[in-house]
Design an enzyme around this catalytic site. Structure first.
Site, short mmCIF file in Angstrom:
data_model
loop_
_atom_site.label_atom_id
_atom_site.label_comp_id
_atom_site.label_asym_id
_atom_site.label_seq_id
_atom_site.Cartn_x
_atom_site.Cartn_y
_atom_site.Cartn_z
N LYS A 129 16.32 20.99 -11.36
CA LYS A 129 15.57 19.86 -11.66
C LYS A 129 16.25 18.73 -12.17
CE LYS A 129 11.37 19.52 -11.40
NZ LYS A 129 10.46 18.69 -10.70
N SER A 183 15.03 21.10 -16.48
CA SER A 183 13.80 22.00 -16.81
C SER A 183 14.24 23.18 -17.25
CB SER A 183 13.08 22.29 -15.47
OG SER A 183 12.40 23.32 -15.58
N HIS A 215 0.91 -1.29 -0.11
CA HIS A 215 0.07 0.09 -0.16
C HIS A 215 0.89 1.38 -0.06
CE1 HIS A 215 -3.33 -2.84 1.44
NE2 HIS A 215 -2.17 -3.41 1.98
N GLU A 225 9.33 7.80 -17.21
CA GLU A 225 8.15 8.48 -17.56
C GLU A 225 7.57 7.98 -18.95
OE1 GLU A 225 8.07 12.40 -16.64
OE2 GLU A 225 8.79 11.91 -14.60
#
Ligand code: ARG
Length: 462
Positions: A292, A286, A165, A299
């Site tokens: 970043k 970024s 979980h 992804e």
């Protein structure tokens, strides 16, 4: 009349039956050349084997077979070089190749299609393509498995939390999580190998739907093309695309596994988890925020799995309403299958590099009460029933949490206040490091089980 007016390169094989020409929009809809051009090598190999069988059967003269063989070789050369004219009006790669052959060999080229239809020809090409695609994907899978095994050998003994979980659950050696992906990937490889058995059936000889009166030697064509068997039923053989749907399913499942791995690693690589550092080569920054370091490759792999799943739904939808046997809808099967395989191939090709270049970080193990289950099992060893032990430890954890302490920082007196079964030896059941040492059964998340699994995988993947 109209057929006569057609120029050489756009003439249709059915030009004598139908007299009207398709307008541009209709020609575009009818054509699959933009997609099935990818099958040209298989189409030529299939034609070559068919022609050889025809000549061995005495249906083509030796000289004719030789001319066809030479003609096909020269067509192949031109396709390879990108110089073959491929007018859309010819619709598909089969007609492009046959037309080019006939332009080069004259009458002889017109004999190639004896005892054959594009209906058995296209499924032959697709089966040869799918056979190779399954092979290529299997190789990528094995490479990714090896990468996970290498990472598990290098960093796998590091103790980290396991989550259920997405909450801290029990401590594990990190290799257990890495090898979990290897298990999933093995099932993907097994599925592809099984799917390949159903792909690997030669449909040639089924003709358009009913076979042919020409005495073909189907076993010979199958043998020449490396198929261990040929299809039993001409209707099924010309309309079956289960093998493509299955291949799409294999891609979708593989994609789903890759996606789960990416999801895990995106989370682990966040500052909040700090379990993992990805190599710069697989991150992007970024345009606005200079600090970043985004896990864009992960992804994109995660996103790519949506595409494979969409193709699976697409091909099943394409197939479900088709009456026997061949219907032109089937021309679009390639779009789904090619897209599913190519999308996943691109994604999985990057994965081993990401895995090999990743660095594991030692996380803080003192929060989250990773040793609570172990404490309950300690009590079980002292004769306390598990349900009772579970309750006792629940109360201890609640108290420790109030005092903001890990279980190992509670004094023996504190612990004994909850159960007189607790003695000084309890210390060896507390802390994540101690817990991992105690995992007993095969398949558990301890170091000795990891060593055994690694031995298995190194043998299996060698
Ligand atoms: N290009 C077709 C396909 O990809 C094969 C040709 C069969 N066409 C036909 N009208 N029977 O399925």
């Amino acid at each position: 009349m109209a057929a006569k007016k057609q120029n050489k390169s756009s003439r249709k094989s059915w030009g004598h039956r139908l007299t009207a020409e398709a307008d541009a929009a209709t020609a575009e809809l009818l054509a699959s050349l933009d997609v099935d051009v990818a099958l040209w090598k298989y189409d030529i190999a299939g034609s070559l084997a068919h022609a050889q069988m025809l000549s061995e059967q005495g249906i083509l003269k030796k000289k004719e077979f030789t001319a066809i063989k030479r003609g096909l070789a020269s067509v192949a050369e031109d396709i390879e070089a990108g110089t073959l004219d491929m007018p859309l009006a010819l619709e598909d790669i089969h007609m492009v190749i046959e037309t080019a052959l006939t332009d080069r060999t004259g009458e002889v080229g017109r004999k190639l299609h004896t005892g054959r239809s594009r209906n058995d020809q296209i499924t032959l090409d697709l089966r040869m393509w799918a056979r190779d695609a399954a092979e290529t994907l299997a190789q990528h899978i094995a490479e990714l498995q090896r990468a996970f095994v290498e990472l598990a050998e290098r960093d796998g003994k590091t103790v980290v939390p396991a989550y259920t979980h997405l909450q801290r659950a029990q401590p594990i050696v990190a290799g257990q999580a890495m090898l979990a992906y290897v298990e999933m990937l093995q099932r993907d490889a097994d599925r592809l190998a099984d799917c390949r058995k159903r792909i690997n059936v030669c449909p040639l000889g089924s003709g358009a739907v009913a076979g042919t009166s020409i005495p073909l030697d189907r076993a010979r064509t199958a043998e020449l093309l490396g198929f261990p068997k040929y299809s039993r039923n001409s209707i099924d053989a010309t309309s079956d695309r289960d093998f493509l749907a299955e291949l799409c399913f294999c891609c979708a499942t593989l994609g789903m596994h890759l996606s789960r791995w990416c999801e895990d690693w995106i989370i682990y690589a966040s500052s909040e988890f700090g379990l993992l550092e990805l190599h710069d080569a697989y991150c992007t920054s970024s345009s606005m925020m200079p600090q970043k370091r985004n896990a864009d490759t992960l992804e994109l792999i995660r996103g790519r799995s949506a595409n494979a799943l969409a193709q699976l739904v697409g091909i099943l939808t394409l197939l479900k309403g088709l009456p026997l046997a061949y219907n032109r809808d089937l021309q679009d099967d390639k779009r789904f299958a090619f897209e599913a395989v190519e999308g996943i191939r691109q994604a999985i090709a990057v994965a081993p590099g990401i895995v090999r270049a990743a660095t594991l970080r030692q996380p803080d193990l003192t929060s989250g009460y990773l040793d609570a289950t172990s404490l309950a099992e300690y009590l079980v060893n002292k004769g306390v029933p598990f349900r009772t032990a579970h309750g006792i430890v629940g109360t201890i954890v609640a108290e420790a949490e109030r005092r903001d302490l890990p279980l190992s920082d509670l004094s023996l007196d504190d612990l004994q206040a909850h159960s007189d079964a607790i003695e000084a030896d309890v210390a060896t059941y507390l802390t994540a490091e101690n817990v991992v040492k105690r995992y007993a059964p095969d398949g558990a998340a301890g170091a000795k089980q990891l060593t055994k699994q690694l031995r298995f995988w190194k043998r299996t993947l060698a």
